[in-house]
Design a protein around this motif. Structure first.
Motif: not given
Length: 578
Positions: A477-488, A506-523
């Protein structure tokens, strides 16, 4: 002389009209050009001579060096100006405050100020009832200007008529023949009255009236002016008491600057008087003994001294500003326990906001925004406790880390409440639509930040509950948890960086939204993989799986809170563009 309680209350009321007019004009100006005014102060202080001109201009407009200095202190407190930049504006403010004296000298005793002010008030009525905010604020600014001059006129007519009642001068005669002692006494009186009135401009108006009416001799009026230059520094120092050490330094630099100037003026007091008598011979003691105190000449001479003192003081001390700043920094130093985001013993107190005499509501929003930035940095540091507590297996070490995180969560709750209370107190003032929108965004952001602190604490509670039942996260489980911690963690870095900017790209806003999308996909990926493992293997540790899922969900929720903060910041940009 008949001078009763009604006459005294009229005098106090005239002073109140003067001060209210000054306050109304200052607040309206800040609402009309609040953002641009902040930009001017931030950009026009890189060169100390330009900074002096900025101080002169701002103070001449808002008619109060105290207001300008408090404003500058609030900018230093908010981290927008350093001490060197602030000091140059403060020097200019001393010159700008002389405008009041000249306005009174030119207009105050030649025309009926009340008659001049009332038509101006009539002119503002269409503006005051306009649906357009900008026009309404311009109307308030003009109304404040008219009330200020109406107050001056009423002050002139409501003081006791000493000139036609010379008997009362016997009281003053007891204090006017002590040489330097009288000068020091009246200087102290000027200092105390300015502290009470909280406006050197108002006290200058009163002093001019007293001198013109023959209430006090010219030399003692000059002594009162020197005292006013000391008293006017008290306002900013009172405002800086609950503020940061940098703000205290800025306020104290004003006191040192004026105090040095007053000491020099006292040393050369009588030579200065000779210069004034040479410029305006009508107010020399010999001429006054023959013809009495000429009204226009005395006010003109006092205005000359006031201007000469402040201009000469600035021209002399500007070359020694470096040493004055060094002295101030040596006297007022940062406390060794000054708050930092990495200090484990941090008392977690507010560092920027205060409930003192900090300028007006529009400018006070800056303090709240800076406090929010520090709050976000603390939350980011608090998040670094999460991986430690999830990996800790020793019960004693775990208990210490859990208690530390719990304490930080408690502190976070208190910070949210303090910022919210401050923001609500700001909304009680006169705010522009943009200012009201900013306060709403601040409240939304601190709510999201406090939710982040709650999420960190809930992860600690989840870890504590499972440790007590001897349940650990598996090595798989730790690799996924560690990856999620790093994204957050990356999203938190972007969030704190974004909060420190005036507006988000606009780029800064899009960057954060992309990270949130990656967090949701990982979940979603983690949940799907766990279900497949249960189906294929037939063996499954249910409690361990619940522990893993709870941690992943809380980390994903942290990502949602981060996006909410960025969206609030983006909404401010959208509002400003409307």
């Amino acid at each position: 002389m008949n001078y009763g309680i009604i006459d005294f209350l009229t005098l106090i009321g005239a002073l109140g009209i003067f001060l209210y007019g000054m306050k109304l004009m200052s607040e309206a100006l800040q609402k009309v050009a609040g953002q641009r005014l902040r930009g001017i102060l931030a950009t026009m202080t890189k060169n100390k001579f330009i900074g002096i001109l900025t101080g002169i201009l701002v103070t001449a407009i808002i008619q109060s060096s105290s207001a300008t200095t408090v404003m500058v202190v609030s900018f230093v407190n908010a981290g927008l100006l350093n001490l060197t930049q602030a000091f140059s504006v403060i020097m200019g403010a001393n010159i700008g405050t002389t405008v009041t004296a000249w306005l009174i000298s030119i207009f105050g005793f030649k025309v009926d100020i009340s008659a001049f002010a009332v038509p101006i008030i009539a002119f503002t009525l269409p503006l005051l009832f306009s649906k357009n905010n900008t026009r309404r604020y311009i109307g308030e600014m003009i109304l404040g200007f008219a009330l200020l001059f109406m107050g001056i006129g009423l002050l002139n007519t409501s003081v006791p008529d000493i000139q036609n009642n010379p008997g009362i001068l016997e009281f003053l005669q007891h204090f006017t023949g002590w040489g330097y002692g009288s000068i020091l006494l009246f200087m102290l009186v000027g200092t105390l009255l300015t502290v009470i009135v909280q406006s050197s401009s108002a006290m200058m108006a009163i002093t001019l009236v007293m001198c013109a009416q023959g209430w006090i001799p010219f030399e003692l009026a000059v002594a009162m002016v020197l005292g006013q230059n000391i008293g006017t520094t008290i306002t900013a120092n009172l405002a800086a008491l609950p503020a940061s050490w940098a703000a205290k330094q800025a306020a104290f630099s004003h006191f040192v600057f004026n105090m040095v100037g007053v000491i020099l003026a006292l040393i050369f007091f009588y030579p200065l008087m000779k210069v004034i008598y040479w410029i305006v011979p009508e107010i020399s003691p010999e001429m006054v003994a023959i013809h009495g105190t000429p009204v226009e000449a005395s006010t003109f001479a006092l205005s000359i001294f006031h201007t000469m003192f402040n201009v000469c003081n600035t021209l002399i001390l500007v070359w020694f500003s470096k040493y004055i700043i060094m002295l101030v920094e040596k006297i007022i130093r940062p406390h060794h326990q000054q708050q930092t985001t990495t200090d484990e013993d941090d008392s977690f107190k507010v560092a920027y906001i205060s409930t003192g005499l900090l300028s007006t509501s529009e400018l006070s929003i800056l303090q709240a925004e800076k406090e929010v930035q520090l709050y976000a940095e603390r939350i980011k540091h608090m998040y670094t406790f999460v991986p430690d507590i999830l990996q800790e297996k020793d019960p004693e070490a775990f208990a210490k880390k859990y208690e530390r995180l719990k304490n930080w969560e408690d502190r976070s709750d208190k910070i949210e409440v303090e910022i919210a209370k401050y923001v609500y107190s700001v909304t009680n003032g006169r705010l522009s639509p943009e200012g009201k929108h900013q306060t709403q965004l601040v409240l939304r952001v601190i709510s999201e930040l406090e939710s982040m602190a709650d999420a960190c604490y809930k992860i600690a509670c989840i870890a504590k509950n499972n440790q007590e039942r001897m349940i650990e996260l598996s090595k798989e489980d730790w690799p996924q948890v560690d990856k999620m911690i790093a994204l957050v963690s990356q999203a938190l870095d972007n969030m704190t960086a974004g909060l420190s900017l005036e507006t988000l790209s606009a780029e800064a806003i899009e960057q954060v939204k992309n990270l949130e999308l990656q967090i949701n996909e990982l979940r979603n990926e983690v949940m799907k993989d766990t279900d497949l493992e249960l189906t294929r293997e037939g063996e499954f540790n249910y409690e361990q799986n619940v522990y893993f899922h709870d941690v992943i969900r809380m980390l994903e929720r942290l990502g949602d809170y981060i996006v909410n903060v960025i969206e609030a910041k983006a909404n401010r940009k959208i509002f400003k563009e409307l």
